[in-house]
Design an enzyme around this catalytic site. Structure first.
Site, PDB file in Angstrom:
ATOM      1  N   LYS A 135      44.557  18.651  27.120  1.00 39.25           N
ATOM      2  CA  LYS A 135      44.710  18.382  25.683  1.00 39.25           C
ATOM      3  C   LYS A 135      45.699  17.237  25.521  1.00 39.25           C
ATOM      4  CE  LYS A 135      44.699  21.220  21.575  1.00 39.25           C
ATOM      5  NZ  LYS A 135      43.513  20.625  20.975  1.00 39.25           N
TER       6      LYS A 135
HETATM    7  N1  PMP Z   1      37.400  20.513  22.556  1.00 36.80           N
HETATM    8  C1  PMP Z   1      38.281  19.689  21.989  1.00 36.80           C
HETATM    9  C2  PMP Z   1      38.098  18.222  22.171  1.00 36.80           C
HETATM   10  C3  PMP Z   1      39.360  20.185  21.250  1.00 36.80           C
HETATM   11  O1  PMP Z   1      40.251  19.371  20.685  1.00 36.80           O
HETATM   12  C4  PMP Z   1      39.490  21.589  21.078  1.00 36.80           C
HETATM   13  C5  PMP Z   1      40.612  22.159  20.251  1.00 36.80           C
HETATM   14  N2  PMP Z   1      41.737  22.391  21.025  1.00 36.80           N
HETATM   15  C6  PMP Z   1      38.545  22.421  21.695  1.00 36.80           C
HETATM   16  C7  PMP Z   1      37.513  21.862  22.418  1.00 36.80           C
HETATM   17  C8  PMP Z   1      38.704  23.911  21.625  1.00 36.80           C
HETATM   18  O2  PMP Z   1      39.775  24.312  22.462  1.00 36.80           O
HETATM   19  P1  PMP Z   1      40.608  25.612  22.182  1.00 36.80           P
HETATM   20  O3  PMP Z   1      39.615  26.718  22.052  1.00 36.80           O
HETATM   21  O4  PMP Z   1      41.471  25.801  23.367  1.00 36.80           O
HETATM   22  O5  PMP Z   1      41.361  25.375  20.930  1.00 36.80           O
END
Ligand code: PMP
Length: 330
Positions: free
Chosen positions: A181
């Site tokens: 992230k």
């Molecule tokens: N893909 C992207 C590009 C994101 O920014 C997110 C949000 N964090 C997700 C998928 C979903 O990830 P998570 O379930 O860990 O929030």
């Protein structure tokens, strides 16, 4: 307990008007590299805008308020902190704070702000100084801050989205690692989102370098075909999403549904009975149209509905199962 904490005193500022008005505080305090700071005092110099963010990594974490139990449950806090550690490691940031220290800081922040509603919590780590990853910059300790703001959950609100397959390719591990992230990854998300809005869609769906389905701009994707739940694998140029992992687990273990992590072709989207997106912000949200093709009956499908309800009940602590996913702020 809130009362036992020493609240930092809001001291007088230097009396200089900020050049850009500071966004109003939604909660009075944030945490900055080791201490709780009043929101208004957490400013940096304008010359720092820009370059430090190219190496920045962050987390988005939800807290769900359960009014009956008067409890705030942080969803999968351990996994979010582990991913933050991984993101920092890949960016070659020094481990200035351990996951345990950041976890304690985050929980303290919920207490000192007396958070008694649904919240979104964002730890963010960045390095000042040499931006290019030079040797000198390698020895530099990162700064980390954690903010918290109210956010209403959209679960069970019967909303749905339209999507368009993007002409932009999702970033690939050979250029920028989608599995972490990192702020720079969102430059790609932004291009896709802008394009989707210009074409009248709510969200983009990116294909990866191989031409199969990757994810959306800030969420992962699931399709349902003939009763089977399918999602692209973590090697398909996607973030290692914690909500995706939760949905897989809930669908398999609580709902006894067959779940496959495999490549998904573009035309499978159009042929799906149901599609939904998932993520911390997105939660579980049905997609009812892709590129103008109606998906299923054009409204949230039955399996999506079951997953969304279960996700809601588990995250909010209404369903007592999966207790290890919830950290109660005591
Ligand atoms: N893909 C992207 C590009 C994101 O920014 C997110 C949000 N964090 C997700 C998928 C979903 O990830 P998570 O379930 O860990 O929030």
């Amino acid at each position: 307990m809130v009362d036992q904490l020493t609240r930092p005193e809001a001291t007088e500022g230097p009396g200089i008007e900020p050049l850009i008005p500071i966004a109003p505080a939604t909660f009075p305090y944030l945490w900055f590299s080791g201490r709780q700071v009043p929101w208004e005092q957490a400013t940096v110099h304008v010359t720092l805008v820009g370059w430090p963010s190219i190496g920045a990594v962050f987390e988005g974490i939800r807290g769900y308020w359960n009014a009956e139990q008067a409890a705030l449950y942080i969803f999968r806090l351990r996994e979010h902190m582990a991913r933050l550690e991984m993101s920092m490691k890949l960016q070659r940031m020094l481990p200035r704070f351990s996951a345990a220290e950041l976890t304690a800081a985050l929980l303290d922040l919920c207490r000192v702000n007396d958070a008694r509603e649904d919240v979104y919590i964002q730890p963010l780590a960045f390095t000042l100084g040499s931006m290019w990853g030079s040797r000198a910059a390698m020895g530099q300790l990162p700064e980390v801050f954690i903010t918290i703001r109210p956010i209403e959950s959209d679960l069970l609100k019967e909303r749905s989205l339209t999507a368009g397959v993007s002409s932009w390719t999702r970033i690939h591990d050979r250029a920028l690692p989608p599995r972490i992230k990192a702020i720079p990854n969102y430059a790609n998300s932004r291009l896709g989102s802008n394009e989707a809005s210009r074409h009248g869609y709510d969200v983009p769906i990116f294909l990866n370098q191989e031409g199969t389905v990757a994810e959306s701009s800030g969420s992962c994707i699931f399709i349902v075909r003939k009763g089977e739940v399918v999602t692209p694998p973590v090697t398909a140029s996607i973030l290692e999403s914690i909500t995706r992992d939760s949905v897989i687990e809930l669908a398999r273990t609580a709902l006894s549904l067959p779940v496959h992590e495999r490549e998904v072709d573009r035309t499978e989207l159009y042929a799906s009975d149901e599609i939904f997106l998932c993520g911390t912000s997105m939660e579980v949200t049905p997609v009812t149209e892709v590129d103008g093709y109606q998906i299923g009956a054009g409204r949230s499908g039955e399996i999506t509905g079951r997953i969304e309800r279960l996700f809601h009940d588990v995250a909010r602590g209404i369903d007592s199962r999966y207790a290890h996913w919830r950290t109660r702020v005591e």
